[in-house]
Design a protein around this motif. Structure first.
Motif, PDB file in Angstrom:
ATOM      1  N   PRO A 134      63.167 -40.984  85.392  1.00 62.24           N
ATOM      2  CA  PRO A 134      62.264 -39.847  85.170  1.00 62.24           C
ATOM      3  C   PRO A 134      62.927 -38.476  85.255  1.00 62.24           C
ATOM      4  CG  PRO A 134      61.147 -41.519  86.459  1.00 62.24           C
ATOM      5  CD  PRO A 134      62.574 -41.967  86.341  1.00 62.24           C
ATOM      6  N   PRO A 135      63.836 -38.221  86.219  1.00 65.14           N
ATOM      7  CA  PRO A 135      64.488 -36.908  86.228  1.00 65.14           C
ATOM      8  C   PRO A 135      65.300 -36.634  84.967  1.00 65.14           C
ATOM      9  CG  PRO A 135      64.770 -37.998  88.349  1.00 65.14           C
ATOM     10  CD  PRO A 135      64.206 -39.019  87.415  1.00 65.14           C
ATOM     11  N   GLN A 190      58.730 -58.840  77.086  1.00 66.52           N
ATOM     12  CA  GLN A 190      59.081 -58.124  78.305  1.00 66.52           C
ATOM     13  C   GLN A 190      60.009 -56.964  77.936  1.00 66.52           C
ATOM     14  OE1 GLN A 190      57.695 -58.880  81.139  1.00 66.52           O
ATOM     15  NE2 GLN A 190      56.901 -60.936  80.755  1.00 66.52           N
ATOM     16  N   PHE A 191      60.213 -56.042  78.885  1.00 64.10           N
ATOM     17  CA  PHE A 191      60.994 -54.849  78.607  1.00 64.10           C
ATOM     18  C   PHE A 191      62.213 -54.759  79.510  1.00 64.10           C
ATOM     19  CE2 PHE A 191      56.672 -53.953  77.281  1.00 64.10           C
ATOM     20  CZ  PHE A 191      56.852 -53.394  76.025  1.00 64.10           C
ATOM     21  N   PHE A 192      63.379 -54.485  78.912  1.00 66.46           N
ATOM     22  CA  PHE A 192      64.561 -54.200  79.717  1.00 66.46           C
ATOM     23  C   PHE A 192      64.357 -52.907  80.503  1.00 66.46           C
ATOM     24  CE2 PHE A 192      66.766 -56.961  76.578  1.00 66.46           C
ATOM     25  CZ  PHE A 192      67.375 -57.843  77.467  1.00 66.46           C
ATOM     26  N   HIS A 193      63.638 -51.949  79.901  1.00 65.70           N
ATOM     27  CA  HIS A 193      63.293 -50.690  80.559  1.00 65.70           C
ATOM     28  C   HIS A 193      61.794 -50.733  80.856  1.00 65.70           C
ATOM     29  CE1 HIS A 193      66.723 -48.847  77.926  1.00 65.70           C
ATOM     30  NE2 HIS A 193      67.190 -49.611  78.901  1.00 65.70           N
ATOM     31  N   PRO A 194      61.388 -51.005  82.090  1.00 65.97           N
ATOM     32  CA  PRO A 194      59.956 -51.177  82.398  1.00 65.97           C
ATOM     33  C   PRO A 194      59.096 -49.998  81.980  1.00 65.97           C
ATOM     34  CG  PRO A 194      61.312 -51.845  84.264  1.00 65.97           C
ATOM     35  CD  PRO A 194      62.238 -51.217  83.279  1.00 65.97           C
ATOM     36  N   GLU A 195      59.671 -48.783  82.000  1.00 65.25           N
ATOM     37  CA  GLU A 195      58.889 -47.595  81.651  1.00 65.25           C
ATOM     38  C   GLU A 195      58.487 -47.556  80.184  1.00 65.25           C
ATOM     39  OE1 GLU A 195      63.257 -46.383  81.254  1.00 65.25           O
ATOM     40  OE2 GLU A 195      62.034 -47.638  82.574  1.00 65.25           O
ATOM     41  N   ASP A 196      59.144 -48.359  79.333  1.00 63.39           N
ATOM     42  CA  ASP A 196      58.813 -48.356  77.907  1.00 63.39           C
ATOM     43  C   ASP A 196      57.373 -48.788  77.655  1.00 63.39           C
ATOM     44  OD1 ASP A 196      61.309 -47.479  77.245  1.00 63.39           O
ATOM     45  OD2 ASP A 196      62.040 -49.392  76.498  1.00 63.39           O
ATOM     46  N   GLU A 197      56.881 -49.705  78.476  1.00 59.40           N
ATOM     47  CA  GLU A 197      55.505 -50.168  78.286  1.00 59.40           C
ATOM     48  C   GLU A 197      54.521 -49.024  78.499  1.00 59.40           C
ATOM     49  OE1 GLU A 197      52.593 -53.886  79.577  1.00 59.40           O
ATOM     50  OE2 GLU A 197      54.430 -53.518  80.715  1.00 59.40           O
ATOM     51  N   GLU A 198      54.795 -48.177  79.493  1.00 62.94           N
ATOM     52  CA  GLU A 198      53.921 -47.039  79.771  1.00 62.94           C
ATOM     53  C   GLU A 198      54.061 -45.975  78.683  1.00 62.94           C
ATOM     54  OE1 GLU A 198      50.880 -45.647  82.167  1.00 62.94           O
ATOM     55  OE2 GLU A 198      51.999 -47.530  82.322  1.00 62.94           O
ATOM     56  N   MET A 199      55.291 -45.691  78.288  1.00 66.55           N
ATOM     57  CA  MET A 199      55.523 -44.687  77.256  1.00 66.55           C
ATOM     58  C   MET A 199      54.900 -45.114  75.929  1.00 66.55           C
ATOM     59  SD  MET A 199      59.143 -42.907  76.131  1.00 66.55           S
ATOM     60  CE  MET A 199      59.119 -41.742  77.507  1.00 66.55           C
ATOM     61  N   GLN A 245      55.278 -34.881  76.167  1.00 63.78           N
ATOM     62  CA  GLN A 245      55.241 -34.482  77.576  1.00 63.78           C
ATOM     63  C   GLN A 245      54.329 -35.412  78.372  1.00 63.78           C
ATOM     64  OE1 GLN A 245      56.767 -31.558  79.470  1.00 63.78           O
ATOM     65  NE2 GLN A 245      56.194 -33.192  80.882  1.00 63.78           N
ATOM     66  N   GLY A 246      53.188 -35.773  77.795  1.00 62.08           N
ATOM     67  CA  GLY A 246      52.285 -36.702  78.471  1.00 62.08           C
ATOM     68  C   GLY A 246      52.925 -38.054  78.693  1.00 62.08           C
ATOM     69  N   ALA A 247      53.726 -38.509  77.725  1.00 55.79           N
ATOM     70  CA  ALA A 247      54.414 -39.792  77.858  1.00 55.79           C
ATOM     71  C   ALA A 247      55.418 -39.746  79.005  1.00 55.79           C
ATOM     72  CB  ALA A 247      55.114 -40.148  76.545  1.00 55.79           C
ATOM     73  N   VAL A 248      56.150 -38.644  79.099  1.00 60.98           N
ATOM     74  CA  VAL A 248      57.133 -38.502  80.174  1.00 60.98           C
ATOM     75  C   VAL A 248      56.441 -38.395  81.528  1.00 60.98           C
ATOM     76  CG1 VAL A 248      58.935 -36.992  81.122  1.00 60.98           C
ATOM     77  CG2 VAL A 248      58.896 -37.523  78.671  1.00 60.98           C
ATOM     78  N   ASP A 249      55.341 -37.673  81.590  1.00 59.12           N
ATOM     79  CA  ASP A 249      54.583 -37.575  82.839  1.00 59.12           C
ATOM     80  C   ASP A 249      54.079 -38.950  83.272  1.00 59.12           C
ATOM     81  OD1 ASP A 249      54.976 -34.845  82.921  1.00 59.12           O
ATOM     82  OD2 ASP A 249      53.013 -34.351  82.057  1.00 59.12           O
TER      83      ASP A 249
END
Length: 259
Positions: A134-135, A190-199, A245-249
């Motif tokens: 995230p940073p 499944q995702f190698f980068h778990p945050e991809d599902e949220e984004m 920006q919303g996706a990153v948040d």
């Protein structure tokens, strides 16, 4: 259990240091299709654009990156071979993805004279904690905003995020799962980068695609994936600039951050 404390630091790109580390991570990102690209040329473009994006390292700036994140202006660089190859590849893979929105929108915006597409490339070592990511995204957004204020070409209308996922398929070590595959079962994404599902929840189009060269995979690591019932695939998300920006948040909220 022994605990090991590790300090991760973020750095701007240094062409004298980061070329080989970025190239190695690009090879991981594109998996078996890495041979289709001029990875050296693409790595040069990334590290020379040292005001946008960052590397994540341990101990010292002189070490190779454990993770990297960048965005390239597809319109600005489309005449350069590495980016031209990437644009053609992503258009073709989107069309072959089987996801209707992806197949329609990605080739359209990449070919448009009106759309300004930021090609987002991000990868990290498999054992990297997601909390360091995230940073990196927040820093890149700040850098893009500063660049736009300085009239630099980073005012995008879309972001096309290139990533990886995998399917859980029949394992070469599990006869029962092989039988399930024969009956058409399995194939859980499944995702190698778990945050991809949220984004991906913020994407106008998203989907996986098969690697062109997947049948040519002979490396030990590829055999290990197959034995464990893992089939890597490419994954991309097309996100409108107003929702980025919303996706990153959402990623920051989902993953959390130690910083």
């Amino acid at each position: 259990m022994d605990m090991v404390n590790v300090d991760f630091e973020l750095f701007n790109y240094d062409p004298q240091i980061d070329f080989h580390g970025v190239k190695t991570l690009l090879r991981q990102l594109f998996d078996t299709d890495a041979q289709l690209f001029d990875l050296s040329g693409l790595s040069d473009l990334i590290v020379e654009q040292n005001t946008i994006g960052s590397t994540c390292k341990v101990d010292d700036k002189a070490n190779d990156a454990y993770a990297f994140l960048t965005v390239l202006n597809a319109s600005e660089h489309r005449a350069k071979q590495p980016v031209a190859q990437l644009i053609e590849y992503l258009s073709d893979r989107a069309k072959a993805s089987g996801a209707p929105a992806l197949a329609e929108k990605v080739p359209e915006v990449l070919a448009s004279d009106k759309a300004v597409v930021g090609l987002v490339l991000a990868e990290r070592l498999l054992n990297m904690p997601a909390e360091v990511i995230p940073p990196m995204w927040s820093m890149m957004i700040d850098e893009i905003e500063a660049a736009v204020e300085d009239k630099e070409p980073y005012e995008f209308t879309y972001y096309l995020v290139v990533s990886r996922a995998y399917l859980e398929v029949a394992s070469a070590l599990d006869e029962q799962r092989k039988q399930k595959k024969a009956r058409g079962e399995g194939g859980v994404l499944q995702f190698f980068h778990p945050e991809d599902e949220e984004m991906g929840k913020f994407a106008a189009a998203k989907g996986t695609y098969a690697f062109v060269k997947e049948d040519e995979a002979v490396a030990d690591s590829k055999r290990a994936f197959q034995e464990m019932g893992v089939k890597p695939q490419g994954y991309m998300m097309l996100i409108e600039a107003g929702r980025f920006q919303g996706a990153v948040d959402a990623v920051k909220e989902f993953v959390g951050s130690p910083f």
